[in-house]
Design an enzyme around this catalytic site. Sequence first.
Site, PDB file in Angstrom:
ATOM      1  N   ASN A 284       0.797  -1.219   0.000  1.00  0.00           N
ATOM      2  CA  ASN A 284       0.000   0.000   0.000  1.00  0.00           C
ATOM      3  C   ASN A 284       0.837   1.281   0.000  1.00  0.00           C
ATOM      4  O   ASN A 284       0.342   2.338  -0.389  1.00  0.00           O
ATOM      5  CB  ASN A 284      -0.921  -0.011   1.231  1.00  0.00           C
ATOM      6  CG  ASN A 284      -1.605   1.317   1.457  1.00  0.00           C
ATOM      7  OD1 ASN A 284      -2.504   1.701   0.715  1.00  0.00           O
ATOM      8  ND2 ASN A 284      -1.177   2.039   2.490  1.00  0.00           N
TER       9      ASN A 284
ATOM     10  N   TYR B 155       3.396   9.341 -11.159  1.00  0.00           N
ATOM     11  CA  TYR B 155       2.449   8.492 -10.434  1.00  0.00           C
ATOM     12  C   TYR B 155       1.723   7.533 -11.378  1.00  0.00           C
ATOM     13  O   TYR B 155       1.567   6.346 -11.085  1.00  0.00           O
ATOM     14  CB  TYR B 155       1.442   9.389  -9.700  1.00  0.00           C
ATOM     15  CG  TYR B 155       0.546   8.679  -8.727  1.00  0.00           C
ATOM     16  CD1 TYR B 155       1.044   8.168  -7.534  1.00  0.00           C
ATOM     17  CD2 TYR B 155      -0.818   8.548  -8.987  1.00  0.00           C
ATOM     18  CE1 TYR B 155       0.212   7.542  -6.625  1.00  0.00           C
ATOM     19  CE2 TYR B 155      -1.664   7.924  -8.082  1.00  0.00           C
ATOM     20  CZ  TYR B 155      -1.146   7.425  -6.897  1.00  0.00           C
ATOM     21  OH  TYR B 155      -1.976   6.799  -6.000  1.00  0.00           O
TER      22      TYR B 155
ATOM     23  N   ALA C 262       2.768   6.433 -14.273  1.00  0.00           N
ATOM     24  CA  ALA C 262       3.720   5.425 -14.737  1.00  0.00           C
ATOM     25  C   ALA C 262       3.934   4.354 -13.681  1.00  0.00           C
ATOM     26  O   ALA C 262       3.963   3.147 -13.984  1.00  0.00           O
ATOM     27  CB  ALA C 262       5.049   6.084 -15.097  1.00  0.00           C
TER      28      ALA C 262
ATOM     29  N   LYS D  87       1.910   3.484 -11.142  1.00  0.00           N
ATOM     30  CA  LYS D  87       0.710   2.691 -10.879  1.00  0.00           C
ATOM     31  C   LYS D  87       0.343   1.790 -12.058  1.00  0.00           C
ATOM     32  O   LYS D  87      -0.223   0.710 -11.869  1.00  0.00           O
ATOM     33  CB  LYS D  87      -0.454   3.609 -10.511  1.00  0.00           C
ATOM     34  CG  LYS D  87      -0.252   4.329  -9.175  1.00  0.00           C
ATOM     35  CD  LYS D  87      -0.035   3.345  -8.021  1.00  0.00           C
ATOM     36  CE  LYS D  87       0.010   4.034  -6.678  1.00  0.00           C
ATOM     37  NZ  LYS D  87       0.182   3.101  -5.546  1.00  0.00           N
TER      38      LYS D  87
END
Length: 253
Positions: A89, A163, A165, A167
């Site tokens: 996470n 971000y 890229a 994820k």
Amino acid sequence: MDLRGKVVVITGAARGLGQKMAEMIAREGGSLALIDVDHLQLKETIQLCAKAGGKVQDYAVDVTDEPKVEMAFKDIDADFGGIDALINNAGVTSDALLVRAADGKVQGKMAATQFDKVIAVDLKGVFLCAREAAVHMVESGRGGVIVNVSSISRAGNVGQTNYAAAKAGVAAMTVTWAKELARYNIRVAGIAPGFSETRMVATIPAKVRDRIVSTIPLRRFARPEEIGRAALFILQNDYYDGRVLEIDGGLRL
């Protein structure tokens, strides 16, 4: 997976989605190994999990530091007697346009340091933690579950080159690992949240927030527990594998 007595590792557990997931798993009878670079903030999560009845221990670790990640998973395995699940996470944002211009003149651009920071935590960190969890799951012979937190932004979002890229990479790694690890009785799946009520979105200006909410069919951000239920579903459903579950209120970027 019946979570009672199972050992679940959660990264980025000090606040937000990680904290809520930990609390919910504790209520299901799971034992929690909580990882975050913010050791002081982890204490709050520990209190919530202990109140919910779960066995819990914290580990102050930077998920981008390979030797420390390796040591943390060895310590968790020794402290709890095994690892049954991992929720990847931990994540950060550092938003900027690729280039920002006015009247044909570039006024600013995304710094390489901004790109590197997000890729390091949101992509490399997921890789390192999943790899070490898989090592212990395979060698113990007990199998397990890995849940990776991707994002709606994996499809591409303005101002989030780094971000998006990262994820997108998380989603691709999820499918890859599901194919590789199934032979060891390890399931791998993902969650792609939309906007949720966490500290990460708390700094969004009110006008921007209102504009975003107006594009969400359900007209609100997700509550952390709604994302947490997605993690519980993946952990508990033994036939869910190799997919990324979208929890976004119907939003499309």
